[in-house]
Design an enzyme around this catalytic site. Sequence first.
Site, PDB file in Angstrom:
ATOM      1  N   ALA A 148      -0.501  -7.946   2.303  1.00  0.00           N
ATOM      2  CA  ALA A 148      -1.048  -6.703   2.588  1.00  0.00           C
ATOM      3  C   ALA A 148       0.135  -5.964   3.235  1.00  0.00           C
ATOM      4  O   ALA A 148       1.446  -6.425   2.988  1.00  0.00           O
ATOM      5  CB  ALA A 148      -1.780  -7.068   3.886  1.00  0.00           C
ATOM      6  N   ASN A 149       0.018  -4.701   3.859  1.00  0.00           N
ATOM      7  CA  ASN A 149       1.056  -3.915   4.472  1.00  0.00           C
ATOM      8  C   ASN A 149       0.443  -3.400   5.677  1.00  0.00           C
ATOM      9  O   ASN A 149      -0.502  -3.571   6.174  1.00  0.00           O
ATOM     10  CB  ASN A 149       1.699  -3.006   3.414  1.00  0.00           C
ATOM     11  CG  ASN A 149       0.559  -1.709   2.858  1.00  0.00           C
ATOM     12  OD1 ASN A 149      -0.220  -1.166   3.922  1.00  0.00           O
ATOM     13  ND2 ASN A 149       0.071  -1.969   1.838  1.00  0.00           N
TER      14      ASN A 149
END
Length: 403
Positions: A209-210
């Site tokens: 994810a970010n």
Amino acid sequence: MNAFHDRRIVLGISGGIAAYKAVEVCRRLVDAGAYVSPILTEDAHRFIGPVTFSALASEPVHTSLWDDASPIPHTRLGQNADVIVVAPATARIISAYATGSSYDLLTATLIATRAPVVICPAMHTEMWEHPAVQHNIEVLRSRGVIIVDPQEGRLAGGDIGAGRLADPDTIVGAVESVLSGRGHDLAGLSVVVTAGGTREPIDAVRVIANRSSGKQGYAIAEEAHKRGASVTLISTVDRPTLSGISVIEVETAAQMLHAVEQHAPQSDVVVMTAAVADFRPVHVADGKIKKHNGIPEIRLEPTPDILAALGASKSTGQVLVGFAAETDDVVDNARGKLKKKNLDLIVANDVSAPGVGFGHSTNAVTIISVDGSETFVPLADKHTIATAVLDSVLAVRTALRPQ
Ligand code: PMT
């Protein structure tokens, strides 16, 4: 500066069951810092009393042409207003305003003003769809009156259909847009916005994810909606937003691509604010990868480049906007992406700078246009950045229009 601060708003309330919702509109406008003068028509009295508005509004409530002898109220209220908003507006008020007939204080005020006017219709579906009502609406639109379309939903008497008063968020947003000088300048446009970071599964519980919160994408969607666009927001995050925005929830780059492919072809503007993962695991483990089996080796493959695909299939007149999250050579790198992905605009943010980019409520950007122009927007709330991006979209649309 808050667009409502010290501004004078006349709030007209005509006779419909939705009159009770005008109380919330009134409260929000007053809380935002405006001077609000409510005008209730005689029929509105049947649904809601002036005392309620007296308790909330900053200015006296008016109910009749004759309740304020000096100076003449039917011109005074309209002359002093920065904006007039009628919510709910019945078929009768709409007809009177379209034909220039004045029979009470509200209709007289509408005709005796040069201020911008926002009309929020509410009525039964059959009435709303009647050709006479639609004709009057078109007459008003052609004169520059802002129409906040009613929504579909439950109506008086339990019927369901189009004609329900827009929600207070949407009405207040339209007024804000007028006060900021932009009005419904995106009316008639269909805008697709992506927001948030994609999550690419590794196994049943883990993802790549970010740090994208979706705040910038949501701000763009909300500002576009306030300016009259029909907005589809394709998002990986669950954040509250304005009810008139159609939200499609996705998680991975592949799902975002699918949703974009469904909606982008028929849209006028696409803004890719989402932080799409560049890589994803080649294989997703069925269950949870067990720690006692040792450190796993995860092979990655590139995700589809959604924006590049949009650039390759862009239709005539469509405006394509990308974002570039950069940490060095910000403008040069962004220019490279603008060209490579066949965009009209790219919004470069230096995500290594304090208060800029991922997660913050603020951002600072350089908006780069395909014509070579650059607009720097210093650190500001993400809604201010959104306004600047949409202003640039309009400038591109104007430049694309055949002369
Ligand atoms: O969500 P917030 O917390 O408010 O933060 C906002 C933001 C920092 C996420 C936003 O301002 C931003 O910069 N978004 C773009 C982030 C990004 O992915 O940048 P990029 O330079 O890697 O990608 C360039 C463009 O290509 C982007 O428009 C991206 O959506 C698009 N892209 C990228 C990869 C991919 N596989 N498909 C794409 O469409």
